[in-house]
Design a protein around this motif. Structure first.
Motif, PDB file in Angstrom:
ATOM      1  N   ALA A   1       0.834  -1.208   0.000  1.00 56.73           N
ATOM      2  CA  ALA A   1       0.000   0.000   0.000  1.00 56.73           C
ATOM      3  C   ALA A   1       0.868   1.257   0.000  1.00 56.73           C
ATOM      4  O   ALA A   1       0.573   2.234  -0.713  1.00 56.73           O
ATOM      5  CB  ALA A   1      -0.923  -0.016   1.218  1.00 56.73           C
ATOM      6  N   ALA A   2       1.954   1.236   0.789  1.00 56.84           N
ATOM      7  CA  ALA A   2       2.858   2.382   0.827  1.00 56.84           C
ATOM      8  C   ALA A   2       3.549   2.593  -0.518  1.00 56.84           C
ATOM      9  O   ALA A   2       3.792   3.729  -0.942  1.00 56.84           O
ATOM     10  CB  ALA A   2       3.897   2.181   1.938  1.00 56.84           C
ATOM     11  N   PHE A   3       3.857   1.490  -1.211  1.00 53.72           N
ATOM     12  CA  PHE A   3       4.482   1.571  -2.534  1.00 53.72           C
ATOM     13  C   PHE A   3       3.545   2.276  -3.519  1.00 53.72           C
ATOM     14  O   PHE A   3       3.969   3.173  -4.258  1.00 53.72           O
ATOM     15  CB  PHE A   3       4.823   0.167  -3.026  1.00 53.72           C
ATOM     16  N   ILE A   4       2.266   1.887  -3.531  1.00 56.50           N
ATOM     17  CA  ILE A   4       1.304   2.525  -4.423  1.00 56.50           C
ATOM     18  C   ILE A   4       1.173   4.019  -4.103  1.00 56.50           C
ATOM     19  O   ILE A   4       1.160   4.871  -5.008  1.00 56.50           O
ATOM     20  CB  ILE A   4      -0.074   1.835  -4.323  1.00 56.50           C
ATOM     21  N   PHE A   5       1.107   4.337  -2.804  1.00 58.20           N
ATOM     22  CA  PHE A   5       0.988   5.743  -2.395  1.00 58.20           C
ATOM     23  C   PHE A   5       2.196   6.547  -2.864  1.00 58.20           C
ATOM     24  O   PHE A   5       2.063   7.652  -3.387  1.00 58.20           O
ATOM     25  CB  PHE A   5       0.846   5.830  -0.882  1.00 58.20           C
ATOM     26  N   ARG A   6       3.391   5.979  -2.687  1.00 53.64           N
ATOM     27  CA  ARG A   6       4.604   6.699  -3.093  1.00 53.64           C
ATOM     28  C   ARG A   6       4.646   6.902  -4.603  1.00 53.64           C
ATOM     29  O   ARG A   6       4.981   7.996  -5.076  1.00 53.64           O
ATOM     30  CB  ARG A   6       5.848   5.958  -2.628  1.00 53.64           C
ATOM     31  N   GLU A   7       4.327   5.853  -5.349  1.00 54.39           N
ATOM     32  CA  GLU A   7       4.412   5.973  -6.803  1.00 54.39           C
ATOM     33  C   GLU A   7       3.394   6.968  -7.351  1.00 54.39           C
ATOM     34  O   GLU A   7       3.607   7.552  -8.411  1.00 54.39           O
ATOM     35  CB  GLU A   7       4.213   4.596  -7.453  1.00 54.39           C
ATOM     36  N   ARG A   8       2.303   7.167  -6.632  1.00 59.61           N
ATOM     37  CA  ARG A   8       1.310   8.152  -7.062  1.00 59.61           C
ATOM     38  C   ARG A   8       1.755   9.579  -6.775  1.00 59.61           C
ATOM     39  O   ARG A   8       1.273  10.521  -7.424  1.00 59.61           O
ATOM     40  CB  ARG A   8      -0.031   7.905  -6.362  1.00 59.61           C
ATOM     41  N   ASN A   9       2.671   9.764  -5.828  1.00 57.68           N
ATOM     42  CA  ASN A   9       2.977  11.106  -5.346  1.00 57.68           C
ATOM     43  C   ASN A   9       4.409  11.559  -5.572  1.00 57.68           C
ATOM     44  O   ASN A   9       4.711  12.733  -5.347  1.00 57.68           O
ATOM     45  CB  ASN A   9       2.652  11.203  -3.846  1.00 57.68           C
ATOM     46  N   THR A  10       5.293  10.666  -6.013  1.00 63.12           N
ATOM     47  CA  THR A  10       6.675  11.079  -6.220  1.00 63.12           C
ATOM     48  C   THR A  10       6.848  11.694  -7.599  1.00 63.12           C
ATOM     49  O   THR A  10       6.093  11.398  -8.537  1.00 63.12           O
ATOM     50  CB  THR A  10       7.635   9.883  -6.062  1.00 63.12           C
ATOM     51  N   ALA A  11       7.832  12.577  -7.730  1.00 63.35           N
ATOM     52  CA  ALA A  11       8.042  13.293  -8.991  1.00 63.35           C
ATOM     53  C   ALA A  11       8.532  12.375 -10.101  1.00 63.35           C
ATOM     54  O   ALA A  11       8.165  12.538 -11.272  1.00 63.35           O
ATOM     55  CB  ALA A  11       9.028  14.439  -8.776  1.00 63.35           C
ATOM     56  N   GLN A  12       9.380  11.402  -9.769  1.00 63.70           N
ATOM     57  CA  GLN A  12       9.907  10.473 -10.760  1.00 63.70           C
ATOM     58  C   GLN A  12       9.617   9.040 -10.313  1.00 63.70           C
ATOM     59  O   GLN A  12      10.481   8.358  -9.765  1.00 63.70           O
ATOM     60  CB  GLN A  12      11.417  10.687 -10.944  1.00 63.70           C
ATOM     61  N   PRO A  13       8.400   8.568 -10.539  1.00 62.75           N
ATOM     62  CA  PRO A  13       8.026   7.245 -10.048  1.00 62.75           C
ATOM     63  C   PRO A  13       8.705   6.130 -10.825  1.00 62.75           C
ATOM     64  O   PRO A  13       9.028   6.271 -12.006  1.00 62.75           O
ATOM     65  CB  PRO A  13       6.512   7.211 -10.263  1.00 62.75           C
ATOM     66  N   MET A  14       8.933   5.020 -10.134  1.00 62.94           N
ATOM     67  CA  MET A  14       9.453   3.837 -10.782  1.00 62.94           C
ATOM     68  C   MET A  14       8.366   3.149 -11.599  1.00 62.94           C
ATOM     69  O   MET A  14       8.632   2.538 -12.632  1.00 62.94           O
ATOM     70  CB  MET A  14       9.990   2.871  -9.714  1.00 62.94           C
ATOM     71  N   LEU A  15       7.125   3.264 -11.152  1.00 63.02           N
ATOM     72  CA  LEU A  15       5.973   2.653 -11.803  1.00 63.02           C
ATOM     73  C   LEU A  15       4.995   3.752 -12.199  1.00 63.02           C
ATOM     74  O   LEU A  15       4.474   4.472 -11.338  1.00 63.02           O
ATOM     75  CB  LEU A  15       5.284   1.669 -10.847  1.00 63.02           C
ATOM     76  N   GLU A  16       4.762   3.904 -13.508  1.00 61.41           N
ATOM     77  CA  GLU A  16       3.855   4.945 -14.007  1.00 61.41           C
ATOM     78  C   GLU A  16       2.402   4.476 -13.845  1.00 61.41           C
ATOM     79  O   GLU A  16       1.820   3.876 -14.747  1.00 61.41           O
ATOM     80  CB  GLU A  16       4.173   5.247 -15.467  1.00 61.41           C
ATOM     81  N   LEU A  17       1.811   4.789 -12.687  1.00 59.54           N
ATOM     82  CA  LEU A  17       0.450   4.338 -12.419  1.00 59.54           C
ATOM     83  C   LEU A  17      -0.572   4.992 -13.345  1.00 59.54           C
ATOM     84  O   LEU A  17      -1.647   4.432 -13.585  1.00 59.54           O
ATOM     85  CB  LEU A  17       0.090   4.635 -10.963  1.00 59.54           C
ATOM     86  N   ALA A  18      -0.250   6.167 -13.874  1.00 63.17           N
ATOM     87  CA  ALA A  18      -1.195   6.854 -14.756  1.00 63.17           C
ATOM     88  C   ALA A  18      -1.501   6.024 -16.002  1.00 63.17           C
ATOM     89  O   ALA A  18      -2.581   6.154 -16.594  1.00 63.17           O
ATOM     90  CB  ALA A  18      -0.634   8.219 -15.165  1.00 63.17           C
ATOM     91  N   LEU A  19      -0.578   5.167 -16.401  1.00 53.90           N
ATOM     92  CA  LEU A  19      -0.817   4.330 -17.580  1.00 53.90           C
ATOM     93  C   LEU A  19      -2.009   3.388 -17.380  1.00 53.90           C
ATOM     94  O   LEU A  19      -2.675   3.007 -18.338  1.00 53.90           O
ATOM     95  CB  LEU A  19       0.438   3.514 -17.905  1.00 53.90           C
ATOM     96  N   PHE A  20      -2.271   3.010 -16.131  1.00 52.03           N
ATOM     97  CA  PHE A  20      -3.358   2.068 -15.866  1.00 52.03           C
ATOM     98  C   PHE A  20      -4.741   2.705 -16.021  1.00 52.03           C
ATOM     99  O   PHE A  20      -5.753   2.017 -15.943  1.00 52.03           O
ATOM    100  CB  PHE A  20      -3.207   1.468 -14.465  1.00 52.03           C
ATOM    101  N   ARG A  21      -4.794   4.011 -16.244  1.00 58.58           N
ATOM    102  CA  ARG A  21      -6.072   4.646 -16.543  1.00 58.58           C
ATOM    103  C   ARG A  21      -6.505   4.371 -17.977  1.00 58.58           C
ATOM    104  O   ARG A  21      -7.657   4.611 -18.329  1.00 58.58           O
ATOM    105  CB  ARG A  21      -5.972   6.155 -16.315  1.00 58.58           C
ATOM    106  N   ARG A  22      -5.592   3.902 -18.791  1.00 51.99           N
ATOM    107  CA  ARG A  22      -5.908   3.566 -20.176  1.00 51.99           C
ATOM    108  C   ARG A  22      -6.468   2.148 -20.230  1.00 51.99           C
ATOM    109  O   ARG A  22      -5.845   1.214 -19.727  1.00 51.99           O
ATOM    110  CB  ARG A  22      -4.667   3.715 -21.050  1.00 51.99           C
ATOM    111  N   ARG A  23      -7.617   1.991 -20.853  1.00 50.14           N
ATOM    112  CA  ARG A  23      -8.360   0.728 -20.793  1.00 50.14           C
ATOM    113  C   ARG A  23      -7.544  -0.460 -21.291  1.00 50.14           C
ATOM    114  O   ARG A  23      -7.420  -1.470 -20.598  1.00 50.14           O
ATOM    115  CB  ARG A  23      -9.642   0.866 -21.607  1.00 50.14           C
TER     116      ARG A  23
END
Length: 485
Positions: A237-259
């Motif tokens: 859960a902390a990993f997801i929170f960090r990746e959503r809020n850090t300037a240079q994430p290791m995992l681009e969570l925004a990509l998962f908004r694409r169907r």
């Protein structure tokens, strides 16, 4: 192609091949290792999963390190570390020592896997890259074919320890080619490593996997099980929170908004979990229940790789012409039907009439799926994100296998009286349960594809994704992004 380019391509092929061969070779050798060092099914799981754990959790970090310190340096470090750890595996005096060395091998593989493609990208122009990466992928397929045969032959005539020592000459040749042919690359300015994200991701996977594998022996009520599990989930859960809020994430969570990207990775998760579970338990079942030798078990699954090698590109071309959705839906359903044909297998069966038809049907379904699936994931991201999209999909595939074998292995180990497979009715029943789980997982991926995928308007050449995440990052990721990091 210049002499330097030829040597660079050879280094990239050998570097990635040594990691590919090692995975399949070790699976074939697991029964021999268990007979020598003991530990039962739990130890066999750790020997396989320790490698997948560090590889899956650090592969995105490996790509970032290539940007920070140069692909040549990271590639050489990964190859060299892999060789040293291979020697450590061969000399391991106990199961615990072998598991520790396998975890370090996974770290090395996380460094060299993305770097092996990145050095090709740096050495070839955009017009030359297609042929070079095509050769890289083709030889990756050949390595997958050679792995079970090589492992089976070695175990049949000698000690399982030689399975690891055969890596050493390949590593030495690869290091020589790196020094001779690959120029130093300049680090990318302005990039930084997401150390906190990497640590949280690794701790999340470690806690969950440890609880799953150790629970049959210790019980879920033991603090040694539920505390790591809770800690792992909290770190996740902390990993997801960090990746959503850090300037240079290791995992681009925004990509998962694409169907298509999200659904494609969901299909990857269920499909590759089923594949990993099937190959892990089928190899053990053939040797420890059906009485196959290591070489025979290696030969038994070769038809799968041969069918995929011959047909995956053709199915990729069909996806380019008609769209990927139907292939991504029907392919896993056909593969699941092939898996379920394994249900009648017992301690005694005829290969040609009982096992081979199931494997061939499974292989056809898998070939229909891998190229369209990888291409659709890439098309679901912007062209500038093709590299990170491929890397995420690669990581999802490997983590799916890790979690799948850990979870199913825990259930299987709890059902076996001695905690290991043997020629008895309990082992046959446990294998049948595993087959059912694999079939359901693979079929679920097909349903996700049928119901969730929309044929993309922007095409990605699926015929050049023929190996999918079974071989590594596909061509479009390299051509569009310049690297897979």
């Amino acid at each position: 192609m210049t002499r330097r380019q030829q040597l660079t391509l050879a280094a990239a092929i050998l570097g990635s091949a040594v990691a590919s061969i090692d995975g399949s070779v070790v699976n074939v050798a697991l029964p021999a290792i268990e007979r020598d060092l003991g530990g039962g099914l739990e130890a066999q799981q750790w020997i396989s999963n320790a490698y997948l754990l560090t590889l899956g959790s650090l592969i995105l970090v490996g790509g970032s390190l290539g940007d920070l310190y140069g692909e040549r340096r990271v590639f050489a470090a990964g190859v060299g570390l892999f060789g040293l750890c291979s020697v450590g595996c061969a000399l391991a005096p106990s199961v615990d020592a072998l598991i520790a060395m396998r975890a370090l091998q996974g770290v090395a593989a996380a460094l060299l896997t993305p770097a092996s493609l990145a050095v090709i990208v740096g050495a070839f122009s955009a017009s030359e890259r297609g042929a070079a990466i095509g050769a890289w992928t083709a030889w990756g397929g050949i390595a997958s074919i050679a792995g079970p045969l090589l492992g089976g032959a070695i175990v049949n005539v000698g000690s399982w320890r030689w399975v690891f020592l055969v890596n050493v000459p390949i590593v030495l040749v690869t290091l020589g080619l790196i020094v001779a042919a690959i120029p130093a690359s300049k680090p990318v300015r302005g990039r930084r490593l997401d150390l906190a994200g990497a640590a949280l991701g690794a701790l999340a996977l470690t806690g969950v996997v440890f609880a799953l594998i150790e629970s049959p022996r210790r019980g879920w009520s033991s603090p040694a099980i539920y505390l790591p599990l809770v800690a792992g989930l909290a770190c996740g859960a902390a990993f997801i929170f960090r990746e959503r809020n850090t300037a240079q994430p290791m995992l681009e969570l925004a990509l998962f908004r694409r169907r298509n990207f999200a659904v494609g990775n969901l299909e990857t998760l269920t499909l590759y979990a089923g594949l990993a579970i099937l190959f892990f338990f089928l190899t053990i079942f053939l040797q420890q229940v059906a009485g196959y030798t290591a070489l025979q078990s290696g030969l038994a699954t070769i038809p799968i790789t041969l069918v995929m090698f011959a047909t995956s590109r053709r199915f990729g071309s069909l996806a380019d012409r008609y769209g990927p959705r139907r292939l991504m839906g029907l392919g896993p359903l056909i593969a699941a039907a092939g898996i379920l044909l394994l249900l009648p297998l017992g301690m005694h069966f005829t290969y040609l009439t009982a096992l081979l038809p199931a494997l061939l049907l499974f292989a056809v379904g898998l070939s229909m799926t891998v190229a369209p699936l990888t291409a659709t994931v890439l098309a679901g991201a912007d062209e500038s994100d093709a590299g990170i999209a491929s890397a995420i999909n690669n990581a999802v595939a490997r983590i799916a296998g890790l979690i799948g074998t850990s979870a199913v292995g825990a259930a299987v180990a709890a059902s076996l009286p001695a905690g290991t497979f043997g020629p008895n009715a309990a082992s046959v029943a446990a294998f049948h349960d595993t087959v059912l789980i694999c079939g359901v997982l693979v079929a679920a991926g097909g349903l996700a594809g049928l119901l969730g995928i929309v044929d993309p308007k922007r095409p990605v050449d699926a015929s050049h994704c023929s190996g999918g995440q079974l071989a590594g990052a596909p061509l479009p990721a390299a051509v569009r992004a310049g690297s897979i990091s």
